[in-house]
Design a protein around this motif. Structure first.
Motif, short mmCIF file in Angstrom:
data_model
loop_
_atom_site.label_atom_id
_atom_site.label_comp_id
_atom_site.label_asym_id
_atom_site.label_seq_id
_atom_site.Cartn_x
_atom_site.Cartn_y
_atom_site.Cartn_z
N ILE A 142 19.20 4.52 -61.61
CA ILE A 142 20.08 4.59 -60.49
C ILE A 142 19.75 4.91 -59.17
O ILE A 142 19.70 6.41 -59.28
CB ILE A 142 21.53 4.61 -60.82
N PRO A 143 19.13 4.20 -58.27
CA PRO A 143 18.59 5.26 -57.03
C PRO A 143 19.70 5.93 -56.38
O PRO A 143 19.60 7.08 -56.17
CB PRO A 143 18.29 3.81 -56.07
N VAL A 144 20.95 5.45 -56.15
CA VAL A 144 22.22 6.30 -55.80
C VAL A 144 22.82 6.63 -56.89
O VAL A 144 24.12 6.63 -56.88
CB VAL A 144 23.17 5.33 -54.89
N THR A 191 13.42 7.84 -63.47
CA THR A 191 12.94 9.20 -63.01
C THR A 191 13.95 10.16 -63.53
O THR A 191 15.17 10.21 -63.13
CB THR A 191 13.17 9.15 -61.37
N ALA A 192 13.72 11.19 -64.26
CA ALA A 192 14.47 12.37 -64.68
C ALA A 192 14.86 13.08 -63.28
O ALA A 192 14.17 13.31 -62.41
CB ALA A 192 13.50 13.03 -65.75
N ARG A 193 16.22 13.19 -63.33
CA ARG A 193 16.81 14.04 -62.41
C ARG A 193 16.76 15.50 -62.45
O ARG A 193 17.52 16.07 -63.01
CB ARG A 193 18.06 13.50 -62.02
N PRO A 194 16.01 16.21 -61.57
CA PRO A 194 15.85 17.66 -61.67
C PRO A 194 17.14 18.51 -61.51
O PRO A 194 17.17 19.49 -62.04
CB PRO A 194 14.73 17.90 -60.74
N ASP A 195 17.94 17.92 -60.71
CA ASP A 195 19.21 18.48 -60.30
C ASP A 195 20.34 17.91 -60.91
O ASP A 195 21.62 17.94 -60.63
CB ASP A 195 19.28 18.30 -58.85
N LEU A 196 20.26 17.15 -62.37
CA LEU A 196 21.28 16.50 -63.00
C LEU A 196 22.42 17.77 -63.34
O LEU A 196 23.51 17.46 -63.36
CB LEU A 196 20.82 15.84 -64.29
N PHE A 197 22.00 18.73 -63.76
CA PHE A 197 22.94 19.95 -64.31
C PHE A 197 23.85 20.11 -63.19
O PHE A 197 24.97 20.10 -63.02
CB PHE A 197 21.84 21.23 -64.43
N GLU A 198 23.06 20.61 -61.95
CA GLU A 198 23.95 21.05 -60.74
C GLU A 198 24.83 19.95 -59.96
O GLU A 198 26.08 20.06 -59.87
CB GLU A 198 23.01 21.30 -59.64
N ALA A 199 24.40 18.57 -60.35
CA ALA A 199 25.16 17.48 -59.97
C ALA A 199 26.51 17.32 -60.72
O ALA A 199 27.47 16.96 -60.03
CB ALA A 199 24.25 16.16 -59.85
#
Length: 227
Positions: A142-144, A191-199
């Motif tokens: 998802i882009p957003v 695209t794996a989200r590198p900041d998924l943890f933080e988000a």
């Protein structure tokens, strides 16, 4: 423009037509063998389903339901709950509808077309919030995606839980393996989200809830929840 959802203040919008066409193009043919191939590398989905644990009568909502694979497994695992799923791809929804009917549980699963970055449960399904909301390898497409995560929190009932499983950063895997996986995923607009943890943690804090995030399979996948 639809009215704001009861819990959140975000307005529902029509699905992003360009992204819908893109996903239909990606999955026009892949949907026919999607489940057969993805079982080898979409790891952690069944663990997420085991952690849902809805009570009888609960609403369970999947954001980005794809072929319906997760909804079918969850509905069989929790026969007293009611399940809902939506996707931006009409092609995937066609496959999901057929698979759910074949499984004989169409009376307990409701589908709709919608945009994960601009939805409310009320507009799609006629209820304000679900006791369980989950994303299975959805945010990486998802882009957003941050907006989509917040939408999910707003669609989660008080006392309920939101669950996420998605690609991690493969932090404990060899560098060559990470590079190969990244190139492979890019072919499918993933695209794996590198900041998924933080988000997940930041989104939980904004909503006054608590977050848990756990790496799986040496960081290949990340499993998170907001409660």
């Amino acid at each position: 423009m639809s009215a704001p959802s009861e819990g959140g203040g975000l307005d529902a919008k029509a699905p992003d037509a360009a992204h819908s066409r893109l996903m239909d193009g990606v999955y026009r043919n892949q949907r026919h063998f999607y489940d057969l191939t993805r079982k080898f590398y979409l790891l952690g989905r069944d663990r997420l389903i085991e952690e849902l644990k809805p009570e009888p009568g609960h609403h369970v909502l999947e954001v980005g339901c794809g072929t319906g694979r997760n909804l079918i497994k969850a509905a069989k695992r929790y026969p007293q709950a009611r399940f809902y799923g939506f996707d931006i791809s009409s092609m995937m929804l066609e496959t999901a509808e057929r698979s759910i009917a074949k499984a004989g549980i169409a009376d307990r699963i409701t589908l709709a077309q919608g945009d994960a970055g601009a939805f409310t449960a009320q507009d799609l399904f006629g209820f304000n919030a679900a006791e369980r909301v989950f994303y299975s390898y959805t945010l990486s497409m998802i882009p957003v995606w941050r907006e989509a995560l917040m939408r999910g929190v707003e669609a989660t009932a008080p006392g309920g839980a939101l669950h996420v499983v998605d690609f991690g950063q493969q932090e404990r895997l060899p560098k060559a393996a990470r590079a190969v996986l990244g190139r492979w995923l890019a072919l499918f607009h993933v695209t794996a989200r590198p900041d998924l943890f933080e988000a997940i943690q930041e989104t939980a804090a904004k909503a006054g809830r608590r977050a848990e995030v756990t790496p799986l399979y040496r960081g290949y996948s990340w499993l998170g929840s907001i409660r």
